[in-house]
Design a protein around this motif. Structure first.
Motif, short mmCIF file in Angstrom:
data_model
loop_
_atom_site.label_atom_id
_atom_site.label_comp_id
_atom_site.label_asym_id
_atom_site.label_seq_id
_atom_site.Cartn_x
_atom_site.Cartn_y
_atom_site.Cartn_z
N GLY A 1 96.56 64.78 22.00
CA GLY A 1 97.54 65.48 22.82
C GLY A 1 98.03 66.73 22.11
N ALA A 2 98.60 67.63 22.87
CA ALA A 2 99.15 68.86 22.32
C ALA A 2 100.65 68.76 22.22
N ARG A 3 101.25 69.51 21.29
CA ARG A 3 102.70 69.55 21.20
C ARG A 3 103.22 70.50 22.28
N ASN A 4 103.96 69.97 23.19
CA ASN A 4 104.47 70.79 24.28
C ASN A 4 105.66 70.06 24.90
N LYS A 5 105.93 70.35 26.13
CA LYS A 5 107.06 69.71 26.80
C LYS A 5 106.83 68.21 26.98
N LEU A 6 107.93 67.46 26.99
CA LEU A 6 107.84 66.02 27.14
C LEU A 6 108.19 65.58 28.56
N THR A 7 107.75 66.36 29.54
CA THR A 7 108.08 66.06 30.93
C THR A 7 106.89 65.40 31.63
N PHE A 8 107.20 64.69 32.73
CA PHE A 8 106.13 64.07 33.51
C PHE A 8 105.18 65.13 34.05
N GLU A 9 105.72 66.27 34.50
CA GLU A 9 104.89 67.34 35.06
C GLU A 9 103.88 67.84 34.03
N TYR A 10 104.35 68.00 32.79
CA TYR A 10 103.43 68.46 31.74
C TYR A 10 102.35 67.42 31.49
N PHE A 11 102.73 66.15 31.37
CA PHE A 11 101.75 65.11 31.07
C PHE A 11 100.75 64.95 32.21
N MET A 12 101.21 65.09 33.46
CA MET A 12 100.30 65.00 34.60
C MET A 12 99.28 66.14 34.54
N ASP A 13 99.76 67.34 34.23
CA ASP A 13 98.86 68.49 34.11
C ASP A 13 97.89 68.29 32.95
N PHE A 14 98.40 67.73 31.84
CA PHE A 14 97.55 67.49 30.67
C PHE A 14 96.44 66.49 31.00
N ILE A 15 96.80 65.39 31.65
CA ILE A 15 95.81 64.38 32.02
C ILE A 15 94.75 64.97 32.93
N THR A 16 95.19 65.70 33.95
CA THR A 16 94.25 66.30 34.91
C THR A 16 93.31 67.28 34.20
#
Length: 330
Positions: A211-226
């Motif tokens: 994973g990358a160091r970035n925001k800890l929001t659901f929106e960020y994690f959803m974008d990361f997964i996709t």
């Protein structure tokens, strides 16, 4: 206005006993404490915090710097730090670094200027040497900084082992781990170490996504997964261990969008078991529970011991146990 002598007289105890109750020092029986606290309420007596601070050369304020207090894990952690601080007559200043090194440095400077008695460091964007140079007590969460700075965290290696063993026990043969950022030597990185070693031990095929160091929001994690999983064939994996529960939930949604059935075709294990996870009704995540109450209490009590008793009272690095919570995703 009532004073400490009036409180002592009403409670039927000595002034010294009232002082020990106020400062939470020495042995006080439950009955004596109840009498003193009742007398203080009846007389509307409020201890003079300024006088107390001058007497002990302390402010009775501590700081805690977190990456993001909006994240359920850190929100709970701050709550339990505050509960423990209140029991010991300390107040807590909460700072959000948002994983920004400049903000973290500014908050450290602000806390020092306000003469806090110590800092709980949960945000770790700076080089360890900068923490070592701070001339006040520090306790670190999840990162070993130096021998002079105690660290408190959960048993991340055991957590990674429990998660991986559980997936393998459910028949998984091709595993994936989605970790957090690995550029810092955090205790949470031990989850990935345990994942790899457990897979090797059982001769199970595995893959690793950092994973990358970035925001800890659901929106960020959803974008990361996709973004990260769009380039691989997700169906080739039958078990995935995620570094936290929000990633695990984002993965669950993405897998359903791809037409995969959880847990029949893909089993998912998260990590944390914080309020977000406990509120989820569908699915009930299988996850590793970090005891935020114990971690928060240990962080605060360790810091207070350093403040009040000095270097001789330093407590060794502390790991608290974790627990596998089995839900609907495995």
């Amino acid at each position: 206005m009532s004073g400490i002598k009036e409180v002592a007289k009403k409670a039927g105890v000595s002034v010294a006993t009232v002082s020990r109750v106020i400062n939470n020092r020495g042995y006080i029986s439950k009955e004596t404490r109840r009498k003193v606290e009742t007398a203080m309420r009846d007389l509307d007596y409020r201890p003079n915090q300024i006088a107390r601070a001058l007497l002990k050369n302390q402010t009775f304020f501590v700081g805690i710097i977190v990456p993001d207090s909006n994240h359920p894990f850190f929100s709970e952690l701050v709550k339990y730090v505050e509960i423990s601080a209140n029991e010991l007559n300390y107040k807590v200043l909460v700072c959000n670094s948002l994983d920004d090194p400049k903000k973290e440095e500014e908050y450290i400077s602000m806390l020092r200027e306000n003469q806090v008695d110590g800092i709980i460091m949960c945000s770790h964007t700076l080089d360890t040497e900068k923490y070592k140079k701070l001339s006040l007590p520090i306790v670190s969460f999840d990162r070993v900084i130096s021998r002079s700075i105690p660290c408190v965290g959960s048993d991340n290696f055991r957590g990674g082992e429990l998660a991986t063993e559980h997936l393998i026990s459910k028949g998984c043969k091709r595993l994936l781990h989605i970790s957090g950022p690995l550029e810092l030597d955090m205790l949470s990185n031990r989850r990935g170490d345990a994942f790899i070693l457990t897979c090797m031990k059982h001769d199970v095929e595995y893959h690793f996504i950092e994973g990358a160091r970035n925001k800890l929001t659901f929106e960020y994690f959803m974008d990361f997964i996709t973004r990260e999983l769009s380039s691989i064939e997700l169906s080739r994996y039958d078990g995935i261990f995620c570094s936290n529960d929000i990633v695990a939930y984002a993965l669950y949604i993405y897998a359903k969008q791809q037409g995969l059935r959880v847990p029949e075709q893909l089993k998912i294990v998260g990590y944390d078991y914080h309020s977000f996870t406990r509120m989820l009704q569908e699915p009930k995540l299988t996850t590793i529970k970090q005891p935020t109450d114990r971690i928060g209490r240990m962080l605060l009590t360790t810091l207070v011991r350093m403040i009040e008793k000095g270097d001789d009272a330093l407590i060794n690095n502390t790991l608290v146990d974790v627990e596998l919570i089995v839900g609907d995703t495995t």
